[in-house]
Design a protein around this motif. Structure first.
Motif, PDB file in Angstrom:
ATOM      1  N   PRO A 175       0.827  -1.220   0.000  1.00  0.00           N
ATOM      2  CA  PRO A 175       0.000   0.000   0.000  1.00  0.00           C
ATOM      3  C   PRO A 175       0.858   1.266   0.000  1.00  0.00           C
ATOM      4  CG  PRO A 175      -0.758  -1.541   1.681  1.00  0.00           C
ATOM      5  CD  PRO A 175       0.522  -2.089   1.148  1.00  0.00           C
ATOM      6  N   ALA A 177       0.648   4.092   1.566  1.00  0.00           N
ATOM      7  CA  ALA A 177       1.004   4.677   2.877  1.00  0.00           C
ATOM      8  C   ALA A 177       2.209   3.953   3.466  1.00  0.00           C
ATOM      9  CB  ALA A 177      -0.186   4.621   3.832  1.00  0.00           C
ATOM     10  N   THR A 181       5.867   5.848   4.120  1.00  0.00           N
ATOM     11  CA  THR A 181       6.293   6.047   5.503  1.00  0.00           C
ATOM     12  C   THR A 181       7.142   4.905   6.038  1.00  0.00           C
ATOM     13  OG1 THR A 181       4.264   5.041   6.287  1.00  0.00           O
ATOM     14  CG2 THR A 181       4.288   7.439   6.098  1.00  0.00           C
ATOM     15  N   LEU A 197       3.620  -0.479   8.651  1.00  0.00           N
ATOM     16  CA  LEU A 197       2.915   0.768   8.424  1.00  0.00           C
ATOM     17  C   LEU A 197       3.585   1.828   9.280  1.00  0.00           C
ATOM     18  CD1 LEU A 197       0.482   1.786   6.866  1.00  0.00           C
ATOM     19  CD2 LEU A 197      -0.885   1.338   8.880  1.00  0.00           C
ATOM     20  N   PHE A 198       3.927   2.945   8.668  1.00  0.00           N
ATOM     21  CA  PHE A 198       4.513   4.071   9.391  1.00  0.00           C
ATOM     22  C   PHE A 198       5.859   3.710  10.023  1.00  0.00           C
ATOM     23  CE2 PHE A 198      -0.182   4.232  10.146  1.00  0.00           C
ATOM     24  CZ  PHE A 198      -0.435   4.975   9.027  1.00  0.00           C
ATOM     25  N   LEU A 252      -2.506   1.585  -5.040  1.00  0.00           N
ATOM     26  CA  LEU A 252      -3.491   2.606  -4.685  1.00  0.00           C
ATOM     27  C   LEU A 252      -4.856   1.964  -4.435  1.00  0.00           C
ATOM     28  CD1 LEU A 252      -1.232   4.540  -5.576  1.00  0.00           C
ATOM     29  CD2 LEU A 252      -2.933   5.882  -6.795  1.00  0.00           C
ATOM     30  N   GLY A 253      -4.847   0.858  -3.694  1.00  0.00           N
ATOM     31  CA  GLY A 253      -6.111   0.281  -3.239  1.00  0.00           C
ATOM     32  C   GLY A 253      -6.741  -0.683  -4.215  1.00  0.00           C
ATOM     33  N   PRO A 254      -7.884  -1.273  -3.797  1.00  0.00           N
ATOM     34  CA  PRO A 254      -8.478  -2.370  -4.544  1.00  0.00           C
ATOM     35  C   PRO A 254      -9.309  -1.962  -5.756  1.00  0.00           C
ATOM     36  CG  PRO A 254      -9.750  -1.950  -2.564  1.00  0.00           C
ATOM     37  CD  PRO A 254      -8.572  -1.025  -2.516  1.00  0.00           C
ATOM     38  N   ARG A 255      -9.659  -0.682  -5.873  1.00  0.00           N
ATOM     39  CA  ARG A 255     -10.474  -0.284  -7.017  1.00  0.00           C
ATOM     40  C   ARG A 255      -9.591   0.205  -8.167  1.00  0.00           C
ATOM     41  NH1 ARG A 255     -13.003   0.617  -2.543  1.00  0.00           N
ATOM     42  NH2 ARG A 255     -11.671   2.405  -2.191  1.00  0.00           N
ATOM     43  N   ALA A 265      -4.639  11.360  -6.046  1.00  0.00           N
ATOM     44  CA  ALA A 265      -4.570  10.575  -4.809  1.00  0.00           C
ATOM     45  C   ALA A 265      -3.122  10.427  -4.353  1.00  0.00           C
ATOM     46  CB  ALA A 265      -5.206   9.205  -5.022  1.00  0.00           C
ATOM     47  N   LEU A 269      -1.413  12.062  -0.927  1.00  0.00           N
ATOM     48  CA  LEU A 269      -0.807  11.235   0.113  1.00  0.00           C
ATOM     49  C   LEU A 269       0.634  11.631   0.358  1.00  0.00           C
ATOM     50  CD1 LEU A 269      -3.100   9.155   0.636  1.00  0.00           C
ATOM     51  CD2 LEU A 269      -1.218   7.532   0.775  1.00  0.00           C
ATOM     52  N   LEU A 273       1.861  12.914   4.025  1.00  0.00           N
ATOM     53  CA  LEU A 273       2.740  12.067   4.836  1.00  0.00           C
ATOM     54  C   LEU A 273       4.204  12.496   4.799  1.00  0.00           C
ATOM     55  CD1 LEU A 273       1.175   8.557   4.072  1.00  0.00           C
ATOM     56  CD2 LEU A 273       0.755  10.075   6.017  1.00  0.00           C
TER      57      LEU A 273
END
Lengths: 279, 279
Positions: A175, A177, A181, A197-198, A252-255, A265, A269, A273
């Motif tokens: 992902p 994010a 990060t 994550l992060f 950039l996600g499932p869609r 997008a 982001l 971030l």
């Protein structure tokens, strides 16, 4: 609500006491569209000298003279963030350029990939759009827009130290994010096992100062964001991207997002971030 | 590149062996635009029964019969995320709706505020745009779009437990990434002193399991994102928003964003930090 004075981008130098004459379209905008008169205030910026207040000293039918008064904001460095968009249909492409300027990019460098819908763009028109978006968004600079180049050429002379974010639709990349990060290797895999994550922010918090220390500072490395055309990149291009030392892949996600949505997008982001949204 | 079979949203129930007849525009799209023929495959979804493969069994000039075959994806719950946009000019507003659907919103509920540029929207047309965006983006549902309501009415009967993100241009609110991931009080102030950024995620990592435990699970609370018109909200509206128990205020960075840009940016960040981009 008091309206702030209109803002205009100008090419020439700005300093106290200078006078300048606007070209016809800008004179028309101020005098006819905005209905300003002699004595009214405007704000000016040129990408080098900060923002200045100026006053209309001469308002004729097709001309407008301005006297520069005082500096209202110092020049900022801005973010070092390029957008590398594959040209798509004109409407969505111009829209993408407008939004990229609002979101603070420093350069727009179109790339021609195998599935690109066009190999030419009207850079003069894009520059006009970029200037309007910069004026509107309170930026202090207008991003550079260069002529499209083949993806292979862009990759061949890629500047060392600039990370290239490849928005990968395959579903194989981590992902966005995490990538922005966390600690990632150059193939876009998140390296850290703990706190994927992060990750970097966590490092900042758990590092020398331990919990209670300040969050990690904004990433001051230069970045670029690559956005493919409809249909994405070819298998060969994907292979070349993944093998490139500066490329990090992210999902950039499932869609399935249109190219303009993906660009906005990813830029949002990045700013939130790593960029100047962090205050 | 193999093209996936076209996807269509239909109203009726979907199950194996059912047959259905498409209306004229959809028949035209499949047979004339996409040039499909009897025997070709399409995919169907209705927001309730998942995604199904179907085959064209009857292709005449203005009609197209389909036989539903097998389920290809189960229905997902989707995100519980509303967009509350103030109507702006038609072009950018329709664009905002398209992008909001791509970014996974479950509902679009326009609000009329003092500076709203329009008090009416064409919900039929917006629904057509939403259906196309859902088909294109591989979603399994089409968000509900309701008629515009005054902001005061929306706030008066606001559903308990749903957070309302107020994208505040005043510069007084904390950054959006802090608000989405940190602990915030209802006035939008970040409460935690340590690790403001990514507070909840840090809690997940430092909590019961300590470092090494999994990141905090996605936020399953319902949210809504409020986007003001050009010129923002009036001082009175801002006061009312800040006093509302469900409202959290957040800043979208130092530049002035157009309403459509702000909506796409806020929705992207929500999906990336709290929604289904977290994988």
């Amino acid at each position: 609500m008091t309206r702030a004075a209109p803002r205009l981008f100008v090419e020439g130098p700005l300093s106290s006491g200078r006078t300048l004459t606007l070209d016809k379209p800008r004179a028309h905008y101020l005098l006819t569209v905005m209905r300003l008169k002699t004595g009214d205030s405007v704000r000016l910026f040129n990408g080098r000298d900060g923002e200045w207040s100026a006053r209309i000293i001469d308002a004729a039918r097709d001309t407008c003279g301005l006297a520069v008064e005082a500096r209202t904001r110092p020049q900022d460095k801005g973010c070092d963030l390029w957008l590398l968009p594959s040209p798509i249909k004109r409407g969505p492409f111009e829209f993408m350029v407008e939004k990229a300027v609002e979101l603070g990019v420093s350069g727009i460098r179109p790339v021609i990939s195998e599935h690109a819908q066009r190999s030419k763009v009207n850079t003069d028109r894009l520059r006009t759009i970029a200037i309007e978006a910069a004026e509107q968004s309170e930026r202090l600079s207008v991003p550079e827009i260069i002529e499209p180049r083949p993806l292979a050429d862009q990759l061949a002379d890629w500047p060392g130290g600039r990370r290239l974010l490849f928005c990968d639709e395959s579903g194989e990349a981590p992902p966005l994010a995490d990538v922005l990060t966390g600690r990632t290797d150059t193939a876009g895999k998140v390296v850290s096992g703990v706190g994927q994550l992060f990750g970097d922010v966590l490092d900042g918090l758990l590092g020398p100062g331990g919990p209670g220390s300040a969050p990690a500072p904004p990433d001051r490395n230069p970045w670029a964001i690559l956005i493919g055309p409809e249909g994405g990149f070819s298998p060969d291009e994907r292979k070349r991207l993944r093998a490139h030392g500066s490329v990090v892949a992210a999902s950039l996600g499932p869609r399935v997002l249109r190219a303009d949505t993906a660009a906005i997008a990813a830029l949002s982001l990045w700013q939130a971030l790593l960029g100047d949204w962090r205050g």
